[in-house]
Design a protein around this motif. Structure first.
Motif, PDB file in Angstrom:
ATOM      1  N   ALA A 114       6.204  -8.968  -5.215  1.00 38.88           N
ATOM      2  CA  ALA A 114       6.803  -8.034  -4.241  1.00 38.88           C
ATOM      3  C   ALA A 114       6.698  -8.611  -2.839  1.00 38.88           C
ATOM      4  O   ALA A 114       5.865  -9.482  -2.576  1.00 38.88           O
ATOM      5  N   GLU A 115       7.577  -8.107  -1.987  1.00 36.61           N
ATOM      6  CA  GLU A 115       7.550  -8.534  -0.584  1.00 36.61           C
ATOM      7  C   GLU A 115       7.043  -7.401   0.288  1.00 36.61           C
ATOM      8  O   GLU A 115       6.806  -6.293  -0.192  1.00 36.61           O
ATOM      9  N   ASP A 116       6.928  -7.680   1.576  1.00 38.33           N
ATOM     10  CA  ASP A 116       6.469  -6.660   2.513  1.00 38.33           C
ATOM     11  C   ASP A 116       7.506  -5.533   2.594  1.00 38.33           C
ATOM     12  O   ASP A 116       8.711  -5.779   2.531  1.00 38.33           O
ATOM     13  N   ALA A 117       7.012  -4.300   2.758  1.00 38.43           N
ATOM     14  CA  ALA A 117       7.932  -3.159   2.833  1.00 38.43           C
ATOM     15  C   ALA A 117       8.650  -3.104   4.173  1.00 38.43           C
ATOM     16  O   ALA A 117       9.680  -2.457   4.288  1.00 38.43           O
ATOM     17  N   SER A 118       8.100  -3.776   5.163  1.00 40.96           N
ATOM     18  CA  SER A 118       8.694  -3.718   6.496  1.00 40.96           C
ATOM     19  C   SER A 118       9.352  -5.046   6.857  1.00 40.96           C
ATOM     20  O   SER A 118       8.946  -6.103   6.382  1.00 40.96           O
ATOM     21  N   SER A 119      10.372  -4.970   7.709  1.00 45.13           N
ATOM     22  CA  SER A 119      11.032  -6.213   8.139  1.00 45.13           C
ATOM     23  C   SER A 119      10.251  -6.908   9.245  1.00 45.13           C
ATOM     24  O   SER A 119      10.522  -8.060   9.557  1.00 45.13           O
ATOM     25  N   TRP A 120       9.290  -6.185   9.845  1.00 43.78           N
ATOM     26  CA  TRP A 120       8.572  -6.780  10.981  1.00 43.78           C
ATOM     27  C   TRP A 120       7.469  -7.729  10.527  1.00 43.78           C
ATOM     28  O   TRP A 120       7.030  -8.577  11.300  1.00 43.78           O
ATOM     29  N   PHE A 121       6.967  -7.570   9.314  1.00 45.62           N
ATOM     30  CA  PHE A 121       5.826  -8.364   8.853  1.00 45.62           C
ATOM     31  C   PHE A 121       6.229  -9.281   7.693  1.00 45.62           C
ATOM     32  O   PHE A 121       7.227  -9.054   7.031  1.00 45.62           O
ATOM     33  N   ARG A 122       5.395 -10.299   7.491  1.00 42.29           N
ATOM     34  CA  ARG A 122       5.685 -11.275   6.429  1.00 42.29           C
ATOM     35  C   ARG A 122       4.486 -11.361   5.488  1.00 42.29           C
ATOM     36  O   ARG A 122       3.567 -12.155   5.718  1.00 42.29           O
ATOM     37  N   THR A 123       4.490 -10.535   4.482  1.00 43.62           N
ATOM     38  CA  THR A 123       3.449 -10.635   3.451  1.00 43.62           C
ATOM     39  C   THR A 123       4.123 -10.567   2.084  1.00 43.62           C
ATOM     40  O   THR A 123       5.241 -10.062   1.972  1.00 43.62           O
ATOM     41  N   VAL A 124       3.447 -11.080   1.068  1.00 44.00           N
ATOM     42  CA  VAL A 124       3.927 -10.944  -0.307  1.00 44.00           C
ATOM     43  C   VAL A 124       2.765 -10.495  -1.187  1.00 44.00           C
ATOM     44  O   VAL A 124       1.597 -10.688  -0.823  1.00 44.00           O
ATOM     45  N   THR A 125       3.092  -9.918  -2.312  1.00 44.74           N
ATOM     46  CA  THR A 125       2.067  -9.528  -3.282  1.00 44.74           C
ATOM     47  C   THR A 125       2.149 -10.475  -4.470  1.00 44.74           C
ATOM     48  O   THR A 125       3.253 -10.765  -4.943  1.00 44.74           O
ATOM     49  N   ILE A 126       0.988 -10.975  -4.910  1.00 44.67           N
ATOM     50  CA  ILE A 126       0.969 -11.871  -6.082  1.00 44.67           C
ATOM     51  C   ILE A 126       0.278 -11.176  -7.255  1.00 44.67           C
ATOM     52  O   ILE A 126      -0.459 -10.211  -7.057  1.00 44.67           O
ATOM     53  N   ASP A 127       0.534 -11.698  -8.457  1.00 49.97           N
ATOM     54  CA  ASP A 127       0.046 -11.007  -9.660  1.00 49.97           C
ATOM     55  C   ASP A 127      -1.348 -11.453 -10.097  1.00 49.97           C
ATOM     56  O   ASP A 127      -1.712 -11.317 -11.258  1.00 49.97           O
ATOM     57  N   LYS A 128      -2.130 -12.017  -9.192  1.00 47.93           N
ATOM     58  CA  LYS A 128      -3.523 -12.381  -9.509  1.00 47.93           C
ATOM     59  C   LYS A 128      -4.439 -11.734  -8.470  1.00 47.93           C
ATOM     60  O   LYS A 128      -4.068 -11.639  -7.291  1.00 47.93           O
ATOM     61  N   GLY A 129      -5.607 -11.302  -8.932  1.00 47.49           N
ATOM     62  CA  GLY A 129      -6.510 -10.621  -8.007  1.00 47.49           C
ATOM     63  C   GLY A 129      -7.946 -11.017  -8.231  1.00 47.49           C
ATOM     64  O   GLY A 129      -8.243 -12.096  -8.765  1.00 47.49           O
ATOM     65  N   SER A 130      -8.858 -10.112  -7.841  1.00 42.87           N
ATOM     66  CA  SER A 130     -10.290 -10.440  -7.887  1.00 42.87           C
ATOM     67  C   SER A 130     -10.794 -10.703  -9.306  1.00 42.87           C
ATOM     68  O   SER A 130     -11.743 -11.457  -9.495  1.00 42.87           O
ATOM     69  N   VAL A 131     -10.139 -10.118 -10.294  1.00 47.02           N
ATOM     70  CA  VAL A 131     -10.542 -10.383 -11.692  1.00 47.02           C
ATOM     71  C   VAL A 131     -10.386 -11.868 -12.020  1.00 47.02           C
ATOM     72  O   VAL A 131     -11.196 -12.461 -12.734  1.00 47.02           O
ATOM     73  N   GLN A 132      -9.343 -12.471 -11.462  1.00 48.82           N
ATOM     74  CA  GLN A 132      -9.107 -13.912 -11.714  1.00 48.82           C
ATOM     75  C   GLN A 132      -9.822 -14.790 -10.679  1.00 48.82           C
ATOM     76  O   GLN A 132      -9.629 -15.993 -10.646  1.00 48.82           O
ATOM     77  N   GLY A 133     -10.597 -14.165  -9.794  1.00 53.39           N
ATOM     78  CA  GLY A 133     -11.372 -14.939  -8.815  1.00 53.39           C
ATOM     79  C   GLY A 133     -10.717 -15.086  -7.457  1.00 53.39           C
ATOM     80  O   GLY A 133     -11.168 -15.874  -6.629  1.00 53.39           O
ATOM     81  N   VAL A 134      -9.664 -14.329  -7.221  1.00 52.97           N
ATOM     82  CA  VAL A 134      -8.981 -14.420  -5.925  1.00 52.97           C
ATOM     83  C   VAL A 134      -9.678 -13.487  -4.932  1.00 52.97           C
ATOM     84  O   VAL A 134      -9.828 -12.292  -5.196  1.00 52.97           O
ATOM     85  N   VAL A 135     -10.134 -14.040  -3.821  1.00 50.83           N
ATOM     86  CA  VAL A 135     -10.792 -13.215  -2.793  1.00 50.83           C
ATOM     87  C   VAL A 135     -10.108 -13.444  -1.443  1.00 50.83           C
ATOM     88  O   VAL A 135      -9.356 -14.409  -1.267  1.00 50.83           O
ATOM     89  N   GLU A 136     -10.384 -12.550  -0.502  1.00 45.50           N
ATOM     90  CA  GLU A 136      -9.798 -12.644   0.825  1.00 45.50           C
ATOM     91  C   GLU A 136     -10.171 -13.972   1.489  1.00 45.50           C
ATOM     92  O   GLU A 136     -11.303 -14.436   1.364  1.00 45.50           O
ATOM     93  N   GLY A 137      -9.210 -14.557   2.147  1.00 43.22           N
ATOM     94  CA  GLY A 137      -9.465 -15.790   2.877  1.00 43.22           C
ATOM     95  C   GLY A 137      -9.038 -17.045   2.133  1.00 43.22           C
ATOM     96  O   GLY A 137      -8.946 -18.117   2.727  1.00 43.22           O
ATOM     97  N   MET A 138      -8.772 -16.923   0.852  1.00 41.60           N
ATOM     98  CA  MET A 138      -8.352 -18.117   0.086  1.00 41.60           C
ATOM     99  C   MET A 138      -6.958 -18.546   0.543  1.00 41.60           C
ATOM    100  O   MET A 138      -6.113 -17.703   0.836  1.00 41.60           O
ATOM    101  N   SER A 139      -6.754 -19.852   0.563  1.00 47.49           N
ATOM    102  CA  SER A 139      -5.438 -20.346   0.981  1.00 47.49           C
ATOM    103  C   SER A 139      -4.484 -20.357  -0.212  1.00 47.49           C
ATOM    104  O   SER A 139      -4.891 -20.539  -1.357  1.00 47.49           O
ATOM    105  N   VAL A 140      -3.213 -20.155   0.106  1.00 45.94           N
ATOM    106  CA  VAL A 140      -2.164 -20.116  -0.925  1.00 45.94           C
ATOM    107  C   VAL A 140      -1.135 -21.180  -0.570  1.00 45.94           C
ATOM    108  O   VAL A 140      -0.703 -21.267   0.585  1.00 45.94           O
ATOM    109  N   VAL A 141      -0.778 -21.990  -1.547  1.00 42.34           N
ATOM    110  CA  VAL A 141       0.150 -23.092  -1.293  1.00 42.34           C
ATOM    111  C   VAL A 141       1.266 -23.112  -2.341  1.00 42.34           C
ATOM    112  O   VAL A 141       1.169 -22.465  -3.378  1.00 42.34           O
ATOM    113  N   ALA A 142       2.306 -23.851  -2.016  1.00 39.12           N
ATOM    114  CA  ALA A 142       3.371 -24.127  -2.990  1.00 39.12           C
ATOM    115  C   ALA A 142       3.530 -25.653  -3.025  1.00 39.12           C
ATOM    116  O   ALA A 142       2.872 -26.358  -2.250  1.00 39.12           O
TER     117      ALA A 142
END
Lengths: 261, 178
Positions: A114-142
């Protein structure tokens, strides 16, 4: 007796005509004049009848064939589109896998859901979370470069602040002359702040992460210099950077499983 | 109570549309703000306390899917709601043209409030140049979305609830116009 005479006459006629076999005789000419138009007439009738049969009466089956073929065509098109989609996804994942193998840090593949609900901000939602070891501050790359960092983590999902968001900042440097600065998001592009006026910067120069700040590992591609404005006054240049990642078509990413240092 | 649940369900649908479906259709960063349209509608037809609490709740939920500043959307949406409530006694709340005009004004007000809240209170880089740059497209998108929604709601009312009296829709439906 009469039969023998007729047979003899016929033989004579035949033998006489053998000498003029290359010429059209009177009888043949007469026959042709009579039969030609008749044959032509019948031919037209038959062709017409065949045409009516083939194009109109026989179309009952043709219509059914047509429907089946159209249906088949539609199915094949759908399969082809799906196959193209799979092929493209395969290519993207292959790129991501190649990139993953070059990284020393463990990475976790994730899908953008999913993408951000607002046009003013740039965030996305990914399908992995704390169960898979994802915590705040981790970098995301492509495969193309830096995407952003995790700002919210739930058990099964996480939200990623994209590099282009106004509140995003990445310590960066120019790959060629190692000039340092900070890349800040501006919505659709980045600005490279705090690069001194005396630094030689040209359009097309590659900007990479400097590793300072502890969020992003050193050497990840951020983007390429889009424009340089060396103003008359002031300490710093105004540099715009085009991100290498196409954020409007982001589908798969890698989360670098190492928290901020 | 039923209306509250309906409004929350509409807000949920708006969020799903804005985060999942519209980005696929529109291919880019821009998307119409359906929640803003809902908040303006609430401002026109709900009482201050009930509507205000509902709008703040919607804003609070919106923080989970928009931006990274907890409380920002609550503040912005309640601000828009209060302004609409402030002028509601002076305007014809059942005019569809007015609703469209309010959506335009609401979009501008929303951008002003976001820029104010971020540039004055947070440590982020200045966001107002980006907002000013995006504002015309956003206004156009919100206006189009409001127009389509109005048409859709009137059609739904005519088709499925011809005798129901929905607030604000009496004059939006041409049959009731003089």
């Amino acid at each position: 007796m009469l039969g023998s005479v007729l047979l003899l006459v016929a033989l004579l006629w035949y033998s006489v005509n053998l000498r003029q076999q290359d010429e059209t005789n009177f009888l043949e000419s007469l026959l042709l004049r009579v039969t030609g138009p008749t044959q032509a007439g019948f031919d037209r009738v038959i062709v017409g009848a065949a045409d009516i049969w083939g194009h109109y009466l026989y179309l009952v089956d043709t219509a059914e064939d047509n429907r089946q073929l159209t249906e088949e065509n539609r199915t094949l098109r759908a399969v082809l589109t799906q196959s193209d989609e799979v092929r493209l996804e395969n290519e993207r994942l292959r790129l991501l896998l190649d990139f993953k193998e070059t990284q020393e840090i463990d990475t976790l593949p994730a899908r953008v859901i999913a993408e951000d609900a607002s046009s003013w901000f740039r965030t996305v939602t990914i399908d992995k979370g704390s169960v898979q070891g994802v915590v705040e501050g981790m970098s995301v790359v492509a495969a193309e470069g830096v995407v952003g960092r995790v700002v919210r983590s739930r058990p099964r999902f996480a939200r990623v602040l994209l590099l282009t968001d106004a509140s995003s900042a990445v310590a960066s440097l120019l790959q060629d002359n190692r000039a340092r600065g900070v890349c800040r998001g501006k919505g659709e592009y980045l600005v490279f702040d705090f690069v001194l006026r005396q630094e030689e910067v040209t359009v097309g120069d590659r900007v990479v992460t400097s590793g300072m700040g502890g969020i992003f590992p050193k050497g990840l591609v951020v983007g390429n210099v889009k424009s340089v404005d060396r103003q008359e006054f002031g300490l710093f240049q105004v540099i715009e950077v085009a991100p290498t990642v196409d954020f409007s078509h982001l589908e798969e990413v890698l989360v670098m499983l190492r928290g901020p240092q | 109570m039923n209306r509250t649940v309906l409004y929350l369900a509409l807000a949920g649908i708006a969020v799903v549309l804005q985060t999942v479906f519209l980005p696929v259709l529109l291919q880019g960063y821009y998307k119409p703000d359906l929640l803003l349209i809902l908040v303006i509608y609430l401002g026109l037809h709900e009482k201050p306390l009930r509507g205000g609490l509902l709008v703040y709740l919607i804003g609070w939920c919106c923080d989970g899917v928009a931006g990274v500043f907890p409380g920002l959307n609550g503040f912005v949406l309640i601000g828009i709601f209060m302004v609409v409530r402030g002028i509601v006694a002076r305007i014809n709340t059942e005019s569809s043209s007015l609703l469209l005009l309010l959506v335009v004004a609401g979009t501008v007000l929303q951008s002003v409030l976001v820029a104010f809240a971020l540039d004055f209170f947070s440590q982020t880089a200045r966001i107002w140049p980006q907002i000013v740059w995006q504002l015309p497209v956003q206004v156009l998108l919100n206006l189009t979305a409001a127009f389509v929604l109005l048409r859709l709601v009137v059609w739904l009312q005519r088709t499925f609830m011809p005798r129901r009296d929905l607030p604000g829709l009496r004059k939006l439906d041409r049959r009731y116009e003089p």
